[in-house]
Design a protein around this motif. Structure first.
Motif, PDB file in Angstrom:
ATOM      1  N   GLU A 230       9.533   0.400  -4.400  1.00 57.70           N
ATOM      2  CA  GLU A 230       8.096   0.642  -3.955  1.00 57.70           C
ATOM      3  C   GLU A 230       7.625  -0.171  -3.182  1.00 57.70           C
ATOM      4  O   GLU A 230       6.977   0.782  -2.297  1.00 57.70           O
ATOM      5  CB  GLU A 230       6.993   0.207  -5.380  1.00 57.70           C
ATOM      6  CG  GLU A 230       6.928   0.564  -6.196  1.00 57.70           C
ATOM      7  CD  GLU A 230       5.426   0.345  -7.553  1.00 57.70           C
ATOM      8  OE1 GLU A 230       5.337   0.549  -8.497  1.00 57.70           O
ATOM      9  OE2 GLU A 230       6.125  -1.200  -7.200  1.00 57.70           O
TER      10      GLU A 230
ATOM     11  N   ILE B 280       1.401  -0.890  -0.045  1.00 52.78           N
ATOM     12  CA  ILE B 280      -0.216   0.455  -0.055  1.00 52.78           C
ATOM     13  C   ILE B 280       0.725   1.443   0.062  1.00 52.78           C
ATOM     14  O   ILE B 280       1.725   1.753   1.150  1.00 52.78           O
ATOM     15  CB  ILE B 280      -0.688   0.077   1.238  1.00 52.78           C
ATOM     16  CG1 ILE B 280      -1.994  -0.924   1.260  1.00 52.78           C
ATOM     17  CG2 ILE B 280      -1.736   1.282   1.633  1.00 52.78           C
ATOM     18  CD1 ILE B 280      -2.814  -1.346   2.448  1.00 52.78           C
ATOM     19  N   THR B 281       0.773   2.109  -1.587  1.00 56.17           N
ATOM     20  CA  THR B 281       1.469   3.183  -1.126  1.00 56.17           C
ATOM     21  C   THR B 281       0.901   4.459  -0.449  1.00 56.17           C
ATOM     22  O   THR B 281      -0.383   4.101  -0.409  1.00 56.17           O
ATOM     23  CB  THR B 281       1.680   3.660  -2.622  1.00 56.17           C
ATOM     24  OG1 THR B 281       0.857   3.997  -3.030  1.00 56.17           O
ATOM     25  CG2 THR B 281       2.498   2.557  -3.593  1.00 56.17           C
TER      26      THR B 281
ATOM     27  N   ASP C 178      -7.981  -4.610 -12.965  1.00 56.16           N
ATOM     28  CA  ASP C 178      -7.711  -3.870 -11.804  1.00 56.16           C
ATOM     29  C   ASP C 178      -5.716  -3.216 -12.474  1.00 56.16           C
ATOM     30  O   ASP C 178      -4.803  -2.641 -11.695  1.00 56.16           O
ATOM     31  CB  ASP C 178      -6.279  -4.687 -10.938  1.00 56.16           C
ATOM     32  CG  ASP C 178      -7.449  -5.669 -10.231  1.00 56.16           C
ATOM     33  OD1 ASP C 178      -8.268  -4.495  -8.865  1.00 56.16           O
ATOM     34  OD2 ASP C 178      -8.488  -6.393  -9.934  1.00 56.16           O
TER      35      ASP C 178
ATOM     36  N   GLN D 225      -8.954  -4.674   1.334  1.00 53.33           N
ATOM     37  CA  GLN D 225      -8.681  -4.739  -0.115  1.00 53.33           C
ATOM     38  C   GLN D 225      -7.538  -5.866  -0.541  1.00 53.33           C
ATOM     39  O   GLN D 225      -7.508  -6.020  -2.267  1.00 53.33           O
ATOM     40  CB  GLN D 225      -8.116  -3.072  -0.174  1.00 53.33           C
ATOM     41  CG  GLN D 225      -9.467  -2.607  -0.934  1.00 53.33           C
ATOM     42  CD  GLN D 225      -8.646  -0.618  -0.969  1.00 53.33           C
ATOM     43  OE1 GLN D 225      -7.640  -0.175  -0.452  1.00 53.33           O
ATOM     44  NE2 GLN D 225      -9.409  -0.216  -2.002  1.00 53.33           N
TER      45      GLN D 225
ATOM     46  N   GLU E 250      -3.337  -4.879 -13.446  1.00 48.50           N
ATOM     47  CA  GLU E 250      -2.486  -5.682 -13.218  1.00 48.50           C
ATOM     48  C   GLU E 250      -2.444  -7.038 -14.261  1.00 48.50           C
ATOM     49  O   GLU E 250      -1.957  -7.805 -14.061  1.00 48.50           O
ATOM     50  CB  GLU E 250      -2.762  -5.776 -11.862  1.00 48.50           C
ATOM     51  CG  GLU E 250      -2.588  -4.879 -10.597  1.00 48.50           C
ATOM     52  CD  GLU E 250      -1.112  -4.513 -10.650  1.00 48.50           C
ATOM     53  OE1 GLU E 250      -0.120  -5.563 -11.014  1.00 48.50           O
ATOM     54  OE2 GLU E 250      -0.182  -3.248  -9.880  1.00 48.50           O
TER      55      GLU E 250
ATOM     56  N   GLU F  71      -7.830  -1.405   4.440  1.00 45.67           N
ATOM     57  CA  GLU F  71      -6.888  -1.273   3.063  1.00 45.67           C
ATOM     58  C   GLU F  71      -6.655  -3.075   3.493  1.00 45.67           C
ATOM     59  O   GLU F  71      -6.614  -3.615   2.326  1.00 45.67           O
ATOM     60  CB  GLU F  71      -5.761  -0.577   4.072  1.00 45.67           C
ATOM     61  CG  GLU F  71      -6.036   0.366   3.663  1.00 45.67           C
ATOM     62  CD  GLU F  71      -5.049   1.571   4.551  1.00 45.67           C
ATOM     63  OE1 GLU F  71      -5.009   2.718   3.495  1.00 45.67           O
ATOM     64  OE2 GLU F  71      -4.297   1.690   5.085  1.00 45.67           O
TER      65      GLU F  71
ATOM     66  N   GLY G 233      -2.738   5.397  -0.656  1.00 44.20           N
ATOM     67  CA  GLY G 233      -3.615   4.204   0.146  1.00 44.20           C
ATOM     68  C   GLY G 233      -3.928   3.672  -1.610  1.00 44.20           C
ATOM     69  O   GLY G 233      -4.800   2.191  -1.000  1.00 44.20           O
ATOM     70  N   ARG G 234      -2.914   3.154  -2.982  1.00 40.38           N
ATOM     71  CA  ARG G 234      -2.969   2.922  -3.920  1.00 40.38           C
ATOM     72  C   ARG G 234      -2.535   1.156  -3.364  1.00 40.38           C
ATOM     73  O   ARG G 234      -1.753   1.223  -2.463  1.00 40.38           O
ATOM     74  CB  ARG G 234      -2.905   2.982  -4.897  1.00 40.38           C
ATOM     75  CG  ARG G 234      -3.179   2.703  -5.777  1.00 40.38           C
ATOM     76  CD  ARG G 234      -2.904   3.222  -7.195  1.00 40.38           C
ATOM     77  NE  ARG G 234      -1.831   2.441  -7.497  1.00 40.38           N
ATOM     78  CZ  ARG G 234      -1.684   2.070  -8.860  1.00 40.38           C
ATOM     79  NH1 ARG G 234      -3.294   1.766  -9.351  1.00 40.38           N
ATOM     80  NH2 ARG G 234      -0.782   0.706  -8.896  1.00 40.38           N
ATOM     81  N   VAL G 235      -3.669  -0.132  -3.773  1.00 39.44           N
ATOM     82  CA  VAL G 235      -3.287  -1.150  -3.347  1.00 39.44           C
ATOM     83  C   VAL G 235      -2.427  -1.854  -5.122  1.00 39.44           C
ATOM     84  O   VAL G 235      -2.614  -1.415  -5.890  1.00 39.44           O
ATOM     85  CB  VAL G 235      -3.365  -2.058  -2.977  1.00 39.44           C
ATOM     86  CG1 VAL G 235      -4.297  -2.158  -1.617  1.00 39.44           C
ATOM     87  CG2 VAL G 235      -5.314  -2.122  -3.519  1.00 39.44           C
ATOM     88  N   THR G 236      -0.814  -1.786  -4.623  1.00 39.08           N
ATOM     89  CA  THR G 236      -0.247  -2.861  -5.519  1.00 39.08           C
ATOM     90  C   THR G 236       0.530  -4.190  -5.463  1.00 39.08           C
ATOM     91  O   THR G 236       1.192  -4.245  -4.368  1.00 39.08           O
ATOM     92  CB  THR G 236       1.331  -1.586  -5.568  1.00 39.08           C
ATOM     93  OG1 THR G 236       0.579  -0.487  -5.159  1.00 39.08           O
ATOM     94  CG2 THR G 236       1.768  -1.478  -6.908  1.00 39.08           C
TER      95      THR G 236
ATOM     96  N   SER H 212      -1.069   8.759  -5.534  1.00 42.49           N
ATOM     97  CA  SER H 212      -1.384   7.617  -5.766  1.00 42.49           C
ATOM     98  C   SER H 212      -1.201   7.015  -3.944  1.00 42.49           C
ATOM     99  O   SER H 212      -1.266   5.800  -4.046  1.00 42.49           O
ATOM    100  CB  SER H 212      -0.690   6.441  -6.615  1.00 42.49           C
ATOM    101  OG  SER H 212       0.525   5.919  -6.077  1.00 42.49           O
TER     102      SER H 212
END
Lengths: 279, 252
Positions: free
Chosen positions: B168, B150-151, B225, B202, B227, B199, B158-161, B156
């Motif tokens: 990262e 989670i960044t 997503d 998610q 991804e 989170e 709160g973005r989940v990567t 971005s």
């Protein structure tokens, strides 16, 4: 010997065909052989398509190695390999060729005598596993006074007579019903070669040239070499001959066939080059 | 630092082990050697269960507390997969040697002792699974794992990567490793950093999608997503094991 079944489902289970299946659109479960018609490969935990499970009016369904029956009516593979169905025998199994030997009753193995106890020999079937027991009296016409004296390190060709997960395996070199050895017993002289479990199974097929595609031994014999072999299901291959060169040549030919996965023509070529080397 | 996102594996590279595999993905290369069932050491012997012994060796130096923690995470995961009650009084030994870790040109690659390295867990786990499969040790199911970050900073936040790069991962607010079994059950969940319950939900949702995919192109599942580039590990394990079985059974 083909293989021995690890478990037996008593009676045909008619409800096998009606295993409830959850069809969750986001979860893509793999159903083995749902569409393919060639060889079917499975991973542990895969679902086996109900159409692949044979049904026979009389014979019970037999589960071979690599399959687990999860009550009430799920049959789940436990190893990665080829899923094999034998409709005549009403049997299914998953075929693998690698791994460590796990004893099963009735299989022929080559063991190494580790030491002798009060009533039995302690025999090693594979490295770093607990020894199997071979009673002093389970040889042909053995009595307390006349029994084969095996030194530490001697080789024996034996049958697994007891295999249970909670007990050490037991071996025998005599048929319990006839009292005959049937070729089992101490293996004197010769040399032992380690091979894969799949190769030993191929060599032990009754028609190994036809069903197992192993022709090295036939080719070596037809080239004029004289030797004696014994194959253990535990991945051991024993060769004996008058000529020491022949022993190492036969052993090399078989281990090379195993390691390189040679086909029939390549095996013939290998034998020709080895024979040329010898002369 | 082009890190290949495609997984690669070499099965049975070690001739003396019962089963072995080298697995590489996202810059991590791990070699696993699996031996078993062998006789357990007398003092660790369990009369009813097999002992699952996991040994993690770092890429450089000797193992420390961080490796012991990785071992305990992997041990508790793998002993759920192996039917340990079928092999009483034995030991199944899994040795995992980390061969390479992703090269990191920008971040200060200081090797800190006793720091848990979460992103290495999926590589260790997949190498162990492939090793166990090559050793033909029975498994109840297979497990696949992935790393999720989670960044924190920038637009971005709160973005989940999924499968973050080394940079990262380093800059993330929180890092998670989740593992799912073949039938979609959560088996492994390890997290570091601070995150909320939403989170985590998610993370679990994205992780399950990524781990449960069993197709070459995940477009049908992960369309929303962006991804799509990450390949399905489950499909990969299936295809390498299938080609090995086909090669070993060429005579049939």
């Amino acid at each position: 010997m083909l293989f021995s079944y690890s478990s037996l489902l008593q009676g045909r289970n008619p409800s096998l065909k009606s295993i409830p299946r959850t069809q969750n659109p986001t979860r893509l479960t793999h159903r083995a052989g749902a569409m393919s018609s060639g060889p079917i490969y499975v991973l542990p935990g895969d679902e086996i398509d109900a159409s692949l499970i044979p049904s026979h009016p009389k014979k019970p369904l037999r589960l071979g190695p690599g399959l687990r029956h999860a009550p009430p009516n799920d049959i789940i593979p436990t190893v990665a390999g080829q899923f094999v169905v034998e409709r005549q025998k009403n049997a299914i199994r998953v075929e693998t060729t690698s791994g460590r030997y796990i004893p099963r009753v009735g299989e022929l193995v080559i063991g190494t005598v580790h030491h002798s106890g009060a009533e039995s020999y302690f025999v090693t079937l594979s490295d770093f596993t607990s020894s199997a027991l071979l009673p002093h009296l389970s040889f042909e016409s053995a009595t307390r006074k006349t029994r084969p004296m095996l030194a530490n390190g001697a080789l024996v060709y034996a049958r697994v007579s007891l295999a249970h997960k909670h007990m050490d395996p037991e071996l025998e070199c005599v048929s319990p019903s006839t009292g005959k050895s049937d070729g089992l017993g101490p293996l004197t002289d010769g040399m032992l070669f380690p091979i894969s479990l799949g190769m030993s199974r191929r060599l032990m097929l009754s028609k190994s040239a036809q069903d197992g595609k192993v022709v090295v031994l036939d080719e070596l014999a037809s080239a004029g070499l004289q030797f004696e072999t014994a194959t253990g299901r535990n991945g051991r291959f024993w060769v004996d001959s008058e000529n020491i060169k022949t022993i190492s040549l036969v052993g090399r030919a078989v281990t090379e066939t195993d390691e390189k996965g040679l086909n029939v023509d390549q095996q013939k070529k290998l034998v020709r080059s080895l024979i040329k080397e010898l002369s | 630092m082009a890190v290949s996102s495609q997984p690669a594996a070499d099965l049975a590279p070690l001739p003396r082990a019962d089963g072995s595999a080298t697995f590489s993905h996202h810059g991590f290369v791990v070699t696993a050697a699996v031996n078993g069932p062998v006789e357990a050491p007398r003092r660790d012997e369990n009369a009813f269960e097999a002992l699952v012994d996991v040994i993690v060796r770092p890429a450089a130096g000797v193992g420390g507390t961080a490796e012991r923690q990785l071992e305990s995470i992997l041990q508790s995961t793998l002993r759920q997969l192996i039917p340990i009650r079928d092999f009483p009084r034995t030991m199944i030994q899994i040795t995992l040697q980390i061969v390479e870790i992703p090269e990191n040109a920008y971040e200060n690659a200081k090797i800190l002792q006793a720091q848990l390295n979460l992103p290495v867990i999926p590589a260790l786990l997949h190498a162990a699974i492939l090793g166990l499969l090559t050793a033909s040790i029975p498994l109840k199911t297979i497990v696949t794992a992935c790393t999720v970050a989670i960044t924190e900073d920038g637009a971005s936040a709160g973005r989940v990567t999924l499968e973050p790069t080394a940079i990262e991962a380093r800059r993330a607010k929180s890092l998670h490793v989740v593992g799912f079994t073949g039938d979609g059950g959560l088996l492994l969940s390890e997290s570091t950093g601070s995150f909320s319950l939403e989170e985590l939900a998610q993370v679990l949702e994205l992780g399950e999608k990524a781990c449960s995919r069993d197709h070459k192109d995940g477009t049908d599942v992960l369309m929303e997503d962006d991804e799509v580039s990450s390949s399905s590990i489950k499909y990969f394990i299936r295809s390498v094991m299938q080609s090995k079985a086909a090669k070993d059974l060429h005579w049939k």
